[in-house]
Scaffold this active site. Structure first.
Site, PDB file in Angstrom:
ATOM      1  N   TYR A   1       0.845  -1.191   0.000  1.00 33.78           N
ATOM      2  CA  TYR A   1       0.000   0.000   0.000  1.00 33.78           C
ATOM      3  C   TYR A   1       0.882   1.243   0.000  1.00 33.78           C
ATOM      4  CZ  TYR A   1      -3.802   3.136   1.111  1.00 33.78           C
ATOM      5  OH  TYR A   1      -4.722   4.140   1.061  1.00 33.78           O
TER       6      TYR A   1
ATOM      7  N   GLN B   1     -11.071   0.286   1.770  1.00 28.81           N
ATOM      8  CA  GLN B   1     -11.658  -0.502   0.680  1.00 28.81           C
ATOM      9  C   GLN B   1     -10.574  -1.228  -0.135  1.00 28.81           C
ATOM     10  OE1 GLN B   1     -11.990   2.722   1.236  1.00 28.81           O
ATOM     11  NE2 GLN B   1     -11.582   3.960  -0.585  1.00 28.81           N
TER      12      GLN B   1
ATOM     13  N   ASN C   1      -3.157   5.836   6.619  1.00 30.75           N
ATOM     14  CA  ASN C   1      -3.786   6.576   7.718  1.00 30.75           C
ATOM     15  C   ASN C   1      -4.458   5.587   8.685  1.00 30.75           C
ATOM     16  OD1 ASN C   1      -6.212   5.735   6.581  1.00 30.75           O
ATOM     17  ND2 ASN C   1      -6.535   7.660   5.493  1.00 30.75           N
TER      18      ASN C   1
ATOM     19  N   SER D   1       5.016   8.790  12.885  1.00 31.80           N
ATOM     20  CA  SER D   1       6.468   8.609  12.933  1.00 31.80           C
ATOM     21  C   SER D   1       7.080   9.338  14.139  1.00 31.80           C
ATOM     22  CB  SER D   1       7.039   9.158  11.625  1.00 31.80           C
ATOM     23  OG  SER D   1       8.325   8.676  11.404  1.00 31.80           O
TER      24      SER D   1
ATOM     25  N   GLN E   1      11.543  15.100  11.244  1.00 37.34           N
ATOM     26  CA  GLN E   1      10.520  14.178  11.732  1.00 37.34           C
ATOM     27  C   GLN E   1       9.173  14.873  11.831  1.00 37.34           C
ATOM     28  OE1 GLN E   1      11.534  11.094  12.117  1.00 37.34           O
ATOM     29  NE2 GLN E   1       9.366  10.657  12.171  1.00 37.34           N
TER      30      GLN E   1
ATOM     31  N   HIS F   1       6.452  15.610   8.936  1.00 34.89           N
ATOM     32  CA  HIS F   1       5.593  14.569   8.360  1.00 34.89           C
ATOM     33  C   HIS F   1       4.126  14.803   8.656  1.00 34.89           C
ATOM     34  CE1 HIS F   1       8.158  11.533   6.585  1.00 34.89           C
ATOM     35  NE2 HIS F   1       8.996  11.592   7.601  1.00 34.89           N
TER      36      HIS F   1
ATOM     37  N   GLU G   1      10.970   4.628  17.202  1.00 36.28           N
ATOM     38  CA  GLU G   1      11.125   4.142  15.834  1.00 36.28           C
ATOM     39  C   GLU G   1      12.544   4.461  15.317  1.00 36.28           C
ATOM     40  OE1 GLU G   1       8.668   6.378  13.202  1.00 36.28           O
ATOM     41  OE2 GLU G   1       8.852   4.962  11.537  1.00 36.28           O
ATOM     42  N   HIS G   2      12.915   5.738  15.387  1.00 38.12           N
ATOM     43  CA  HIS G   2      14.257   6.167  14.982  1.00 38.12           C
ATOM     44  C   HIS G   2      14.992   6.670  16.216  1.00 38.12           C
ATOM     45  CE1 HIS G   2      11.540   7.140  11.536  1.00 38.12           C
ATOM     46  NE2 HIS G   2      12.487   6.555  10.825  1.00 38.12           N
TER      47      HIS G   2
ATOM     48  N   ASP H   1      16.108   7.271   5.508  1.00 39.80           N
ATOM     49  CA  ASP H   1      14.770   7.318   4.902  1.00 39.80           C
ATOM     50  C   ASP H   1      14.815   7.000   3.415  1.00 39.80           C
ATOM     51  OD1 ASP H   1      13.613   8.039   7.264  1.00 39.80           O
ATOM     52  OD2 ASP H   1      13.452  10.178   6.798  1.00 39.80           O
TER      53      ASP H   1
ATOM     54  N   GLU I   1      -0.794 -37.385  27.681  1.00 42.72           N
ATOM     55  CA  GLU I   1      -1.674 -36.272  27.304  1.00 42.72           C
ATOM     56  C   GLU I   1      -3.087 -36.776  27.027  1.00 42.72           C
ATOM     57  OE1 GLU I   1      -0.079 -33.611  24.348  1.00 42.72           O
ATOM     58  OE2 GLU I   1       1.384 -32.839  25.772  1.00 42.72           O
TER      59      GLU I   1
ATOM     60  N   HIS J   1      -2.912 -40.756  18.984  1.00 41.25           N
ATOM     61  CA  HIS J   1      -1.530 -40.325  18.760  1.00 41.25           C
ATOM     62  C   HIS J   1      -0.560 -41.454  19.116  1.00 41.25           C
ATOM     63  CE1 HIS J   1      -3.138 -36.241  18.516  1.00 41.25           C
ATOM     64  NE2 HIS J   1      -1.931 -35.756  18.280  1.00 41.25           N
TER      65      HIS J   1
END
Lengths: 428, 428
Positions: B126, B188, B211, B234, B256, B259, B324-325, B358, B412, B417
């Site tokens: 995506y 969708q 998003n 981020s 950063q 964004h 994250e970073h 990046d 068991e 088995h």
């Protein structure tokens, strides 16, 4: 009990018979959402309320004491203890082969790039209660966590109405060196360890099988913690050629079917003779099984024998199912393997019965179910580590490539990204 | 705009300022559940209805044609094309180091145990639309899939009201050799590729940022397909000692923050002087930034400078955030690294600015956000393969261990088995 299909004539009937949905119904969804929200809000009190409701017990101690564990271990049958120990060593040995190494390499003018592999710190392994309290599940979940180097390995398993948990599970916990054993089960246990409560520590990852409430609760808390794949009912596909022993085929289908009326067992064969013998033998032998009723239900609902025109088609059918367990009861299993694209585990030849893999051989028995072997994998050491990228750039390389990198950022309309590079370029 | 905290005196105020929730609100949940159910029921018509509603377009062609892609590539700035190509080669080089090998080993009397690594067959990446249509995201998602050997790599990205998608994304798709580019976005699109429709093929895995609707839709379809981790806004943490250049610190925080107003940028330093300079410089420089308003909002809501008593505490604070970073603007970054336990990517020293990672260096820029670096990992080749266990047992080894394995199964309570093993023992 066991229907024979012709793949050439009844392809779509067969496929719809063996394909199962992965959806959760709205009733389960509502119950689980309610429990998760309640535990998030009320913590320990909510966990105790649900434990009272579902287990009939409101335990004062949240954990099994180390004395109780030692007592269970001392009281256990020595043969059982030693097979657990031997199995655990085999499982650890296999998982040691899986462990990824950190790496780095150098590139250009003083640049170092790498990836660091570090263990998760704290994980919780869910062990179902009741008849399905399997010590083997405990070993299979703990071993990769321990090999990965996880420092705090917890187990939780539902207590009974007296507040006791399965002694077999305790023996396995001792063998595997589990750090703490908790007494809770169900969605309330998943919620407690995902969110943390006053007396239950939040963990980084939750693994292990469970009923549909546990499975959905795990899915819902994904993101708060990591989880392994979502377990559905167990399944086996046996590909059998004319050399297959029908008794072995039937017994392995029974072994799968005895787990659960939702378990699935499918035999795919290019031999009509084998198909007929498997069906007849299954009907003749099921009465001797302790769990005959469960086996009958599972085979009637989700069992099948399907006849294909050749072995290539048999492999194609198996790939469409993408089974959790695939047994190759064929003369030359290694020459069939390249045609297999999707399976959680492949058992090669007539002597590799699934029971060996379930308990003893070494590879993990937590496997992707319900067709998810197309994209999910067995539980592994990789589930209990995380990876961190390492980027060490040099002034020299920045001088060479910096302006082009800044121009790339400009193309994405991110000026501050570009200027962060140019600020350096002005000073190197 | 940027508040300075003292960690010793304001620990809890600071931690609550920088900790963000991972929950989705009920409104988003209802919208996403509705879209998923509708696409599952009505397929392409539902996808088109939502595309008309959200993108203002009902495209006749679901895909961008290869001619359109070639035209975009030919029309692109040659400098941009060549930096994309160079970046893509760096990214592939890094990911080749990650690729796991199949393995096997032998044990006991003729037993072979192993693990087979095979690529997923079909994946969808995506790529968000609008201002956030980042060609770098496409490269970062496609490279590990291609290195893994995925045979069908699809991209989807929302079209505009004229049915067109970002030309920069098309150029990147050409560079990375994407097989098909679709024109849909939002929940969708996730639903269409997770369930399959008449004209949209079901895939095995969905990756890529989006998003909150996209993120929640991915979580909801987990199990129908595999997904990567769920991306939140981020974030960067900069650990700065007295040797840090405050301009570099500020520019990286801006990069950063630009964004998204939800992005977070935190500087942790043991130097009050650095803290004050960072704050002053940020206020002085923000006016020069193209995206100044976004940066101001992000830094006011989720930005901070925090002063710790020493570097050890600075590392502890960073580990609590699990960013994250993480940038180490310190004199000796390699001696600090062992104190870092949780981070998606670590940038070593003043010249390793995040922009380089990046776009260009090679490690993946899809990283775990929102504290999930405790348990999630960067997108990798491992995301695009699956593992299959191989168990080949021998008659000889079965003779030795079979009865003990059967006894384990008896413990068991799983008779079938046990009998599956004993059926073999009677015949070997």
């Amino acid at each position: 009990m066991l229907r024979i299909f012709s793949y050439a004539d009844e392809e779509s009937a067969f496929m719809s018979h063996v394909t199962r949905s992965v959806s959760f119904d709205a009733g389960v969804q509502n119950v689980v959402d309610g429990i998760l929200a309640d535990v998030a809000a009320r913590g320990d009190e909510a966990v105790l309320d649900y434990t009272e409701k579902f287990q009939g017990c409101r335990p004062e101690a949240f954990e099994v004491s180390s004395e109780e564990i030692d007592t269970a271990f001392a009281a256990a049958d020595p043969g059982f203890r030693s097979v657990l120990e031997e199995a655990y060593e085999n499982i650890r040995e296999f998982h040691r082969h899986e462990a990824d190494k950190s790496f780095f390499y150098e590139q250009g003018d003083g640049v170092i790039l790498g990836q660091r592999v570090t263990p998760l710190e704290r994980v919780m392994l869910y062990v179902p209660g009741g008849k399905a309290a399997y010590p083997s599940s405990l070993l299979m979940n703990v071993a990769p966590a321990k090999v990965a180097g996880v420092s705090e390995v917890y187990v939780t398993t539902p207590c009974d109405a007296e507040g006791k948990v399965s002694e077999h599970v305790l023996v396995a916990a001792k063998v595997a060196g589990v750090d703490r054993v908790f007494k809770f089960g169900g969605a309330q246990a998943i919620a407690a360890f995902a969110f943390g409560t006053e007396r239950v520590p939040k963990v980084d990852k939750i693994t292990g099988p469970g009923n549909k409430y546990v499975a959905l609760a795990k899915k819902q808390v994904f993101g708060h913690v990591s989880i392994d794949s979502i377990a559905g009912p167990s399944e086996v596909v046996v590909i059998a050629d004319r050399t297959a022993d029908p008794e072995f085929v039937v017994m392995d289908m029974f072994a799968q079917a005895e787990h659960d009326p939702d378990a699935a067992a499918v035999c795919i064969t290019d031999s009509v003779e084998v198909a007929v013998k498997v069906k007849e033998l299954a009907e003749a032998m099921v009465g001797k099984m302790v769990r005959a009723e469960v086996i009958r239900q599972a085979l009637a609902s989700n069992g099948a024998v399907v006849v294909t025109k050749d072995m290539a088609t048999a492999c194609e059918v198996s790939n469409r199912i993408a089974p959790e367990h695939l047994e190759l009861h064929v003369a030359e299993p290694w020459s069939v393997l390249p045609s297999i694209r999707h399976a959680g585990a492949v058992f090669m030849g007539s002597y590799s019965c699934e029971t060996i893999g379930d308990y003893f051989a070494g590879p993990n028995h937590t496997l992707p179910t319900n067709g998810t072997a197309r994209f999910f994998s067995p539980l592994s050491v990789r589930d209990f580590v995380k990876y961190t990228s390492i980027i060490s750039y040099s002034a020299g390389e920045l001088r060479k490539t910096g302006e082009r990198i800044a121009a790339f950022a400009d193309h994405e309309g991110l000026q501050a990204h570009a200027e962060a590079v140019r600020a350096r370029l002005r000073k190197v």
